[in-house]
Design a protein around this motif. Structure first.
Motif, PDB file in Angstrom:
ATOM      1  N   ARG A 142       1.052  -1.175   0.006  1.00 32.52           N
ATOM      2  CA  ARG A 142      -0.087   0.129  -0.050  1.00 32.52           C
ATOM      3  C   ARG A 142       0.918   1.302   0.113  1.00 32.52           C
ATOM      4  NH1 ARG A 142      -4.292   2.169   4.719  1.00 32.52           N
ATOM      5  NH2 ARG A 142      -4.648   4.108   3.641  1.00 32.52           N
ATOM      6  N   ILE A 143       0.486   2.356  -0.812  1.00 33.09           N
ATOM      7  CA  ILE A 143       1.098   3.524  -0.721  1.00 33.09           C
ATOM      8  C   ILE A 143       0.319   4.619  -0.425  1.00 33.09           C
ATOM      9  CG2 ILE A 143       2.746   5.033  -2.347  1.00 33.09           C
ATOM     10  CD1 ILE A 143       1.971   1.747  -3.518  1.00 33.09           C
ATOM     11  N   SER A 144       0.620   5.278   0.573  1.00 32.83           N
ATOM     12  CA  SER A 144      -0.281   6.630   0.910  1.00 32.83           C
ATOM     13  C   SER A 144       0.776   7.852   1.160  1.00 32.83           C
ATOM     14  CB  SER A 144      -1.214   6.347   2.047  1.00 32.83           C
ATOM     15  OG  SER A 144      -1.812   7.684   2.665  1.00 32.83           O
ATOM     16  N   GLY A 145       0.872   8.605   0.073  1.00 29.15           N
ATOM     17  CA  GLY A 145       1.960   9.628   0.234  1.00 29.15           C
ATOM     18  C   GLY A 145       3.505   9.100   0.774  1.00 29.15           C
ATOM     19  N   THR A 194       7.007   9.466  -3.620  1.00 33.48           N
ATOM     20  CA  THR A 194       6.444   8.069  -3.947  1.00 33.48           C
ATOM     21  C   THR A 194       5.622   8.002  -5.188  1.00 33.48           C
ATOM     22  OG1 THR A 194       4.808   8.234  -2.485  1.00 33.48           O
ATOM     23  CG2 THR A 194       6.771   7.101  -1.553  1.00 33.48           C
ATOM     24  N   THR A 195       5.708   8.961  -5.867  1.00 29.56           N
ATOM     25  CA  THR A 195       4.830   8.818  -6.931  1.00 29.56           C
ATOM     26  C   THR A 195       4.935   7.819  -8.036  1.00 29.56           C
ATOM     27  OG1 THR A 195       4.629  11.270  -7.044  1.00 29.56           O
ATOM     28  CG2 THR A 195       4.111  10.170  -9.297  1.00 29.56           C
ATOM     29  N   MET A 196       3.998   7.088  -8.425  1.00 31.09           N
ATOM     30  CA  MET A 196       4.002   5.883  -9.436  1.00 31.09           C
ATOM     31  C   MET A 196       4.834   4.935  -8.681  1.00 31.09           C
ATOM     32  SD  MET A 196       2.208   6.515 -11.869  1.00 31.09           S
ATOM     33  CE  MET A 196       2.368   5.047 -12.809  1.00 31.09           C
ATOM     34  N   VAL A 197       5.004   4.662  -7.148  1.00 31.88           N
ATOM     35  CA  VAL A 197       5.161   3.209  -6.595  1.00 31.88           C
ATOM     36  C   VAL A 197       3.871   2.658  -6.843  1.00 31.88           C
ATOM     37  CG1 VAL A 197       6.145   2.410  -4.693  1.00 31.88           C
ATOM     38  CG2 VAL A 197       7.088   4.467  -5.372  1.00 31.88           C
ATOM     39  N   LYS A 198       3.934   1.316  -6.934  1.00 32.41           N
ATOM     40  CA  LYS A 198       2.752   0.378  -7.215  1.00 32.41           C
ATOM     41  C   LYS A 198       2.912  -0.665  -6.089  1.00 32.41           C
ATOM     42  CE  LYS A 198       2.502   1.331 -12.257  1.00 32.41           C
ATOM     43  NZ  LYS A 198       2.456   0.643 -13.412  1.00 32.41           N
ATOM     44  N   ALA A 230      -1.791  -0.226 -10.485  1.00 32.00           N
ATOM     45  CA  ALA A 230      -1.922   1.147 -10.402  1.00 32.00           C
ATOM     46  C   ALA A 230      -0.734   1.828  -9.424  1.00 32.00           C
ATOM     47  CB  ALA A 230      -3.202   1.522  -9.628  1.00 32.00           C
ATOM     48  N   TYR A 282       0.906   4.890  -7.054  1.00 31.18           N
ATOM     49  CA  TYR A 282       0.569   6.248  -6.377  1.00 31.18           C
ATOM     50  C   TYR A 282       0.569   7.522  -7.061  1.00 31.18           C
ATOM     51  CZ  TYR A 282       0.621   9.879  -2.704  1.00 31.18           C
ATOM     52  OH  TYR A 282       0.275  11.110  -2.034  1.00 31.18           O
ATOM     53  N   VAL A 334      -3.341   3.758  -2.815  1.00 27.64           N
ATOM     54  CA  VAL A 334      -3.617   2.560  -3.361  1.00 27.64           C
ATOM     55  C   VAL A 334      -2.907   1.451  -2.550  1.00 27.64           C
ATOM     56  CG1 VAL A 334      -1.424   2.997  -4.787  1.00 27.64           C
ATOM     57  CG2 VAL A 334      -3.086   1.391  -5.622  1.00 27.64           C
TER      58      VAL A 334
END
Ligand SMILES: Nc1ncnc2c1ncn2[C@@H]1O[C@H](COP(=O)(O)OP(=O)(O)OP(=O)(O)O)[C@@H](O)[C@H]1O
Ligand SMILES: [Mg+2]
Lengths: 603, 480
Positions: free
Chosen positions: A14-17, A61-65, B33, B35, B56
């Motif tokens: 999970r990624i949240s900021g 963390t932009t575009m970490v999946k 998908a 972040y 996500v």
């Protein structure tokens, strides 16, 4: 351990900021550093539940999946300690910004990995210990000249002591070269110029000492009225634009500390650029050397990742402790601890922790205490006396000091320089309010000042008393105007104005005024108080205040701070003479008049 | 759960969502998908809107719909993850054009030809790579040039209130801004967030009349546009500004209006996500979020261009301690504050004397930049004007007649300062010399001895001995 657990590779779920969750982390340790995703973004484990780890990531963390790999490093977040720190500028996790620029240009790209210190660079090492000698933990086995101002001691790390088995001769060595081997109880250990230390852990000391010496800052209102001791802690709270940064810059420039660590924590990029531009050109008033030769900068500006802002404070203080361990006095400036506290709040919110006051985590006071407690006057492991002084800026929302960060900070510092918006608006700088500020170090450093002026305590008290009286009189003036006050009270108003303009206000940009030696501070104060004392005498004798106000020495006293250089104390003496002569003349005039009136009666 | 997916040639497309709430949509069982990834949402009528991923996990993605959730339904909606974060095609050919809040043409023209597509979040400028801003910009307004000078690469916002003339003041600055030595014109990037059409019209008209339209790019997310869109508008505008400044070497003046509307949108999203609210309901990360916008200004070593940023914000209830102006002031390099009282007394521009501040002024004025006396003149004007405020307070209580002669002189100085120095025409463009001369003129209404901050040599040179100024004043409560 079950086999299924073993086969699970650590991956992101999970990624949240800046907060990332990963599974497969059952072997991870708390505060271990990990690398997240294909770019290897640096993060730190901040929570462990089963095999699930919560990671605070120091980069965007932009575009970490979900499913992205996580790489464990097995070590807690640590800094590199060794020659080459001085004059450098780092981000919050000790990546050198010049190195990052060399690789990714003007913008900080994610995932850049640059060594904190240059491994290739050679330093001239001179041994100071002999084979066969017993070396204790933290003892210097030699030194390198890091900059003309810093004699960098190469010390054994705090966990190495024993018999010195071998040591190299004087010569050029790199950071990782083995300089000595110490036979410890656990076998031989190599000593290099490089030590690594986990930032969240204070470096050990032998004992804490009482504070006895002031940190001379060259700022009159601080040194004379609200002094900070070497090893002390001070807070400088104030609304926006009241002068926190400029005051800290002034202190970083002129303080008589050996090493300065300036942490730009969540503030402006240009302010760090300004330091970088100015400090190499400014000369230390004591040594005449460029100030950059004793300064380390940590810049985690407001637009850089918030998690790295949280850690920047610890990075800075750890570097400070390292130089302290060499027996030096270090001053740490953190601008601003409120931004650091906000980073804590933001991360806590993402971790879904229960908020306490105003959304801050309940651990806020503990965290503040831990930070300020890393300062102090100490005896180092090697038995030297040294200190870390801490000055933290606080940026209260709306300039209201009743908020949690200001309030909790107050509990852990002993020196409070309250900036006042009204003074700042009137361009009275530094806008440190003389009635709302305090220092608990006055007694501790009074002894030092007595060498400067035997009656320092009395001078200081008298001056503060005048300022306090003025405040009360101003209440009356506001209601009914000044005319109802007798001249003796209007004298207080007059002298207080002179002290405010001529002593308390100090321009950071005036060649002569930006730094004021203790001698000049005392001289200025003496002159102003003499004006008061003699003025008081004259008024008792019936001299009207306006005659005193219009003496020619008055504008000269007001301008003395900027008109005379620090080395021109003889001009202050001339001024004193002028005050006395003018006062004498005035006295004569009035005594004559009084005599004339009195004569018929007495004779 | 309604989510299901079908394979299409343009990637995975998900059908349905599990929750729609405010500006947020939750899509279940998404694969791959990222972040902050950009999402295309196709509503039941077949129209598409843009969104981005806020959170996500393996099981779901929380998507913020930038163009509003009106008309979306859990069952009939389709979403597609576009494989990258939000990017803006950038080109200097965008000058002279009008775009919507997300950077799509809004003037009927075709999309500009662009070689680069840049991430609208930008990247932090390395502080080590910054060049310290120093060049004085003459705005022709005495209140700014004399007292709160702007330099090239500075971020200096205007703190205003409803009904105050911030639009006129900023349009005048744009019209008149120039450098003393160089003949360069600023390119203008204008972003409007949540303002009304007539405000947009006002600026278009102004840029056209002054011939600046061809050098201006406008991004409009007006009051009737979906509010969440505004969260991207300043970032879109700054992305183009960065391209113009640091790739094309232009000097760019960025106008952002109104940041209060931007912050309200941020609050809206925060509330919808159930975040713990900070002061006045704004999210706890408002400071960091605003910094990620305001810090995108300045100069970079080795690049000839610059970004000078002027954000306009209205202070709710004229309260400067409201979180929006407060946090802005903590990030920007000063602020120009408009004052209702001055406005009501007919002073234009109604720039408040004391709370306004330019922090970079110290490095852009004085000898070698403007004139030797500039810094000290400003400092003395501030000090004297601060005293005027005190005297006015006193006069309210005891009456003007009861004031000492000196205090009365201060009142006269205050009057002159406001009506002669601050006050000027909307089309009056004063040179810095005119401003400084005017400053000495009003200062010289005070006795010379009152000007403690000025050295004797400067006084000899600039102070104007007048009948009035010579009056020797006896007693008085306090000096300036
Ligand atoms: N000692 C001083 N001498 C002259 N000017 C000063 C002094 N201190 C502050 N100033 C003026 O005040 C301005 C604001 O100061 P500074 O940037 O230090 O404020 P701050 O409290 O750090 O604000 P923020 O919280 O927004 O960072 C400076 O740009 C400068 O013009
Ligand atoms: Mg500051």
């Amino acid at each position: 351990m079950t086999t299924s657990e073993k086969t699970v590779k650590p991956v992101v779920t999970r990624i949240s900021g800046p907060i990332v969750t990963a599974v497969g982390m059952h072997e991870a340790q708390m505060y271990e550093v990990v690398q997240v995703g294909d770019l290897g973004l640096v993060g730190e484990v901040v929570r462990l539940i089963g095999d699930r780890a919560t990671i605070q990531v120091y980069e965007d963390t932009t575009m970490v999946k979900p499913g992205a790999p996580v790489l464990r490093t097995g070590a807690p977040l640590s800094v590199w300690l060794g020659p080459g720190l001085i004059g450098n500028i780092y981000d919050g996790i000790q990546r050198p910004l010049p190195g990052i620029q060399a690789r990714s240009g003007a913008w900080i790209r994610r995932g850049e990995k640059v060594d904190s210190l240059d491994k290739e660079r050679l330093w001239t090492f001179e041994p100071d210990a002999r084979v066969g000698e017993t070396v204790s933990a933290g003892q210097a086995i030699g030194h390198v000249v890091e900059t003309p101002l810093v004699n960098h001691l190469v010390m054994t790390p705090p966990d190495i002591e024993g018999i010195l088995r071998s040591i190299v001769g004087k010569g050029e060595y790199g950071l990782l070269d083995t300089l000595a081997v110490v036979e410890t109880s656990a076998g031989p250990r190599e000593v290099t110029m490089l030590q690594r230390w986990p930032v969240r852990e204070p470096r050990p000391i032998l004992e804490r000492l009482r504070i006895t010496e002031p940190l001379i800052t060259g700022q009159r209102i601080i040194d004379t009225f609200f002094p900070i001791g070497k090893g002390g802690a001070a807070a400088i709270p104030g609304g926006f634009g009241t002068g926190k940064t400029i005051t800290q810059h002034q202190l970083a420039k002129w303080s008589d500390a050996d090493i300065i660590v300036f942490i730009g924590c969540g503030e402006r990029g240009n302010e760090m650029t300004e330091v970088l531009r100015e400090f190499p050109e400014l000369k230390d008033p004591r040594s005449g050397r460029p100030l950059m030769e004793r300064t380390i900068l940590i810049a985690n500006t407001s637009n850089m990742p918030v998690a790295a802002r949280e850690v920047s404070i610890y990075t800075g203080i750890t570097l400070a402790e390292y130089y302290r361990d060499m027996g030096l006095s270090v001053a740490v400036f953190a601008d601003s601890t409120s931004r650091w506290a906000e980073a804590l709040r933001e991360l806590a919110a993402r971790l879904e922790e229960m908020p306490a006051e105003e959304g801050f985590p309940a651990s806020l006071p503990t965290r503040l205490a831990q930070f300020y407690e890393r300062g102090g006057a100490v005896t180092t492991l090697a038995g030297k006396q040294a200190s870390v002084s801490i000055v933290g800026a606080v940026s209260p929302p709306g300039g209201d000091f009743s908020e949690p960060v200001t309030q909790h900070t107050r509990r852990f510092i002993r020196c409070f320089w309250a900036l006042d918006t009204e003074l700042a608006n009137a361009r009275h700088y530094p806008s440190i309010h003389w009635l709302h500020s305090y220092s608990e170090y006055v007694e501790d450093v009074g002894h030092w000042w007595k060498k400067e002026a035997p009656n320092w305590t009395e001078l200081r008290t008298q001056a503060l008393t005048i300022l306090q009286k003025e405040e009360r009189l101003q209440q009356i003036v506001k209601l009914v105007g000044p005319d109802v006050l007798p001249d003796s009270q209007r004298l207080i108003l007059f002298i207080a104005e002179i002290m405010k303009d001529g002593f308390l206000a100090q321009s950071a940009f005036d060649e002569n005024d930006m730094y004021c030696t203790p001698e000049k501070q005392v001289a200025l104060l003496r002159t102003m108080l003499a004006l008061h004392d003699r003025g008081h005498e004259l008024i008792q004798k019936g001299v009207p205040l306006y005659r005193i106000r219009s003496l020619e020495c008055v504008p000269k006293i007001l301008r003395a701070k900027a008109a005379f250089g620090n080395k021109e104390l003889e001009k202050m003496a001339e001024l004193d003479k002028m005050v006395n002569e003018e006062m004498d003349a005035l006295a004569k005039e009035y005594i004559k008049e009084a005599d004339l009136i009195c004569t018929p009666i007495s004779k | 759960m309604h989510t299901d997916f079908e394979i299409e040639d343009r990637g995975l497309q998900y059908v349905g969502s599990s929750r729609i709430e405010g500006p947020l949509v939750v899509v279940e069982k998404v694969l791959d998908a990222g972040y902050d990834e950009i999402v295309e949402i196709i509503d039941p009528t077949g129209h598409s809107r843009l969104g981005r991923v806020l959170d996500v996990s393996e099981t779901q993605a929380v998507v913020q719909v930038l163009e509003g959730t009106t008309g979306l339904s859990n069952k009939a909606m389709r979403t597609r993850f576009l494989g990258e974060s939000f990017r803006l095609p950038v080109s200097h050919e965008m000058l002279g054009r009008v775009f919507d809040g997300l950077g799509r043409p809004a003037d009927g023209g075709p999309p500009a030809l662009c070689a680069d597509r840049n991430d609208v979040n930008g990247m932090p400028i390395n502080p080590y790579a910054r060049r310290y801003p120093r060049e004085f910009i003459q705005t022709g307004l005495s209140a700014i040039d004399g007292m709160n000078a702007l330099v090239r690469g500075q971020k200096l916002p205007i703190f205003s209130g409803n009904g105050l003339p911030h639009d006129r003041v900023s349009a005048q600055i744009v019209r008149q801004a120039r450098l003393l030595e160089e003949e360069v014109q600023f390119s203008i990037v204008f972003a409007a967030m949540g303002v009304k059409h007539d405000v947009a019209e006002f600026f278009i008209r102004n840029f056209r009349d002054s011939g600046a339209l061809a050098r201006a790019v406008m991004f409009f997310s007006l009051a009737d546009a979906p509010s969440v869109e505004r969260l991207l508008t300043p970032r879109v505008a700054l992305t183009l500004a960065e391209h113009l400044a640091f790739d094309c070497g232009q000097h760019v003046l960025v106008l952002l209006t109104d940041m209060t509307n931007y912050c309200e949108s941020l609050r809206e999203v925060g509330t919808a996500r159930g975040e713990i609210p900070g002061r006045k309901g704004y999210p706890g990360y408002l400071y960091s979020d605003l910094a990620s916008i305001y810090e995108r200004a300045g100069r970079i070593e080795g690049s000839p261009g610059s970004i000078t940023q002027m954000a306009i914000l209205t202070m709710p209830a004229d309260d400067i301690s409201h979180p929006v102006p407060d946090l802005t002031g903590y990030i920007t390099e000063g602020q120009v504050v408009l004052d209702r009282d001055l406005f009501q007394r007919g002073v234009y521009p109604p720039i408040a004397g004391l709370p306004s501040l330019s922090r970079l002024m110290k490095d852009g004025v004085g000898e070698g930049y403007t004139r030797e006396d500039h810094p000290i003149l400003a400092s003395q004007l501030f000090a004297c004007y601060a005293y005027v405020k005190r005297v006015r307070g006193l006069a309210d209580v005891i009456g003007e007649e009861e004031l000492s002669t000196l205090d009365k002189q201060y009142l006269r100085f205050g009057e002159a300062f406001e009506t002669r120095f601050l006050n000027q025409g909307e089309y009056e463009n004063r040179s810095i010399e005119e401003t400084l001369e005017l400053g000495w003129e009003v200062l010289s209404t005070l006795p010379r001895d009152e000007l403690h901050r000025v050295s004797d040599s400067l006084l000899n040179k600039y102070y104007r001995e007048s009948e009035e100024g010579m009056v020797c004043v006896p007693a008085g409560g306090a000096s300036g």
